[in-house]
Design an enzyme around this catalytic site. Sequence first.
Site, PDB file in Angstrom:
ATOM      1  N   LYS A 217      47.937  38.294  36.922  1.00  9.04           N
ATOM      2  CA  LYS A 217      46.529  38.979  36.772  1.00  9.04           C
ATOM      3  C   LYS A 217      45.566  37.646  36.705  1.00  9.04           C
ATOM      4  O   LYS A 217      45.451  37.741  35.480  1.00  9.04           O
ATOM      5  CB  LYS A 217      46.941  40.494  36.640  1.00  9.04           C
ATOM      6  N   LYS A 271      48.189  39.891  41.526  1.00 11.53           N
ATOM      7  CA  LYS A 271      46.523  40.340  41.800  1.00 11.53           C
ATOM      8  C   LYS A 271      45.567  39.139  41.530  1.00 11.53           C
ATOM      9  O   LYS A 271      45.762  38.976  40.453  1.00 11.53           O
ATOM     10  CB  LYS A 271      46.463  41.566  40.934  1.00 11.53           C
TER      11      LYS A 271
HETATM   12  C1  PBG Z   1      42.308  47.775  34.508  1.00 14.86           C
HETATM   13  C2  PBG Z   1      42.398  47.382  36.330  1.00 14.86           C
HETATM   14  C3  PBG Z   1      41.524  46.603  36.963  1.00 14.86           C
HETATM   15  C4  PBG Z   1      42.369  46.565  37.881  1.00 14.86           C
HETATM   16  C5  PBG Z   1      43.392  47.431  37.998  1.00 14.86           C
HETATM   17  N1  PBG Z   1      43.521  47.853  36.520  1.00 14.86           N
HETATM   18  C6  PBG Z   1      40.198  46.014  36.082  1.00 14.86           C
HETATM   19  C7  PBG Z   1      40.110  44.931  35.332  1.00 14.86           C
HETATM   20  O1  PBG Z   1      40.754  44.395  34.862  1.00 14.86           O
HETATM   21  O2  PBG Z   1      39.902  44.515  34.709  1.00 14.86           O
HETATM   22  C8  PBG Z   1      41.679  46.201  39.252  1.00 14.86           C
HETATM   23  C9  PBG Z   1      41.868  46.738  40.675  1.00 14.86           C
HETATM   24  C10 PBG Z   1      40.623  46.698  41.657  1.00 14.86           C
HETATM   25  O3  PBG Z   1      39.915  45.899  41.393  1.00 14.86           O
HETATM   26  O4  PBG Z   1      40.948  47.247  42.092  1.00 14.86           O
HETATM   27  N2  PBG Z   1      43.391  46.416  33.737  1.00 14.86           N
END
Ligand code: PBG
Length: 348
Positions: A217, A271
């Site tokens: 991520k 992601k």
């Molecule tokens: C929380 C989380 C996030 C997303 C999924 N889980 C936001 C972040 O990490 O700031 C993003 C998902 C999206 O943008 O659709 N940790």
Amino acid sequence: MPYQQQRMRRLRQHPILRDMVADHALRPEDFILPLFVRNGEDIRHPILSMPGHYQYSPDVLLEELSEWAAMGLRGILLFGVVDAADKDALGSHAHDPDNAVCTTLRMVKRAGLKLLLITDLCYCEYTDHGHCGPLIKPARGKRKSGRPPGAASAEIFDGVDNDATIARLAQQAVVHCEAGADVVAPSGMMDHAVASIRAGLDAAGFADRAIMGYSVKYASAYYGPFRDAAQSPPQFGDRRGYQMDFRRASKEALREAQLDVDEGADMVMIKPGMPYLDVLAQVSTAVSVPCAVYQVSGEYAMFKAAAQAGWLDEKAAVLEAMYAFKRAGAKAIISYYAADMLNWLSHP
Ligand code: PBG
Ligand code: ZN
């Protein structure tokens, strides 16, 4: 064969032949729909940066889910939206069995809907500072005078306490599984989160529940609309101390994914999606578990904006992106278009 005899266009002439030789197909079970749920009743609050998406209260979400399940929806990924009054430094409300996520899980199970229930495991929606876990306590000397000890602020932000967070994640996972989660998905990019969650679930009698790691991520600007949707932006600092740096090569991604597999992840996830297809392709080839991809909120917002302006054929453009994920090796696609995809697949 001499090139003069090779004519690539032969297989493109007849529509049936094109269908026949297609290497990839999209199925309803490929898609997972992310959803935002908050405490209350009769709430269906539009998310402005994600047209077509809403914050729901559990009762309204249950109605929507019965319709989507009847349309063929198979998997959902639940996020909690939390009132400011319920937030604290630790994100304690995440462990409350009566929070919106747990209430929804129980309601869906009780209603007997045949859906795969996946929950996001993190603390950013639940902490008052908006980071993905409890913060590292500042060193004494660094604390500004006059500020109450322990109060979070920009000046004393030393980052998220990894090991305190993963211990708590194991508890959050158990709370979700007790309420009915089939799969838990830790999204905070804490080291060894998967190992801690696996041990916690096994000890609590949930050896049968799967873990989908948000293994790879990146610290991404494409999460912007999500942070509106989930009311979870960091109040100071950013997430680059835990999420990945997109300037690094895919070797780091391979290590992240393999570590999660070694710790017991049943699936891994990449992601965001489209800007990271190279990473998805390499990771899905390298690891021995199924790979999911998350087409994130910013990707959704871009398609929506272009479609609303009349600049892009939404369905065609989104389908093309979905096939890109398939070619790159995704087994599951988490997408805000999941419900639309069901329609588009049944009415091509
Ligand atoms: C929380 C989380 C996030 C997303 C999924 N889980 C936001 C972040 O990490 O700031 C993003 C998902 C999206 O943008 O659709 N940790
Ligand atoms: Zn988080």
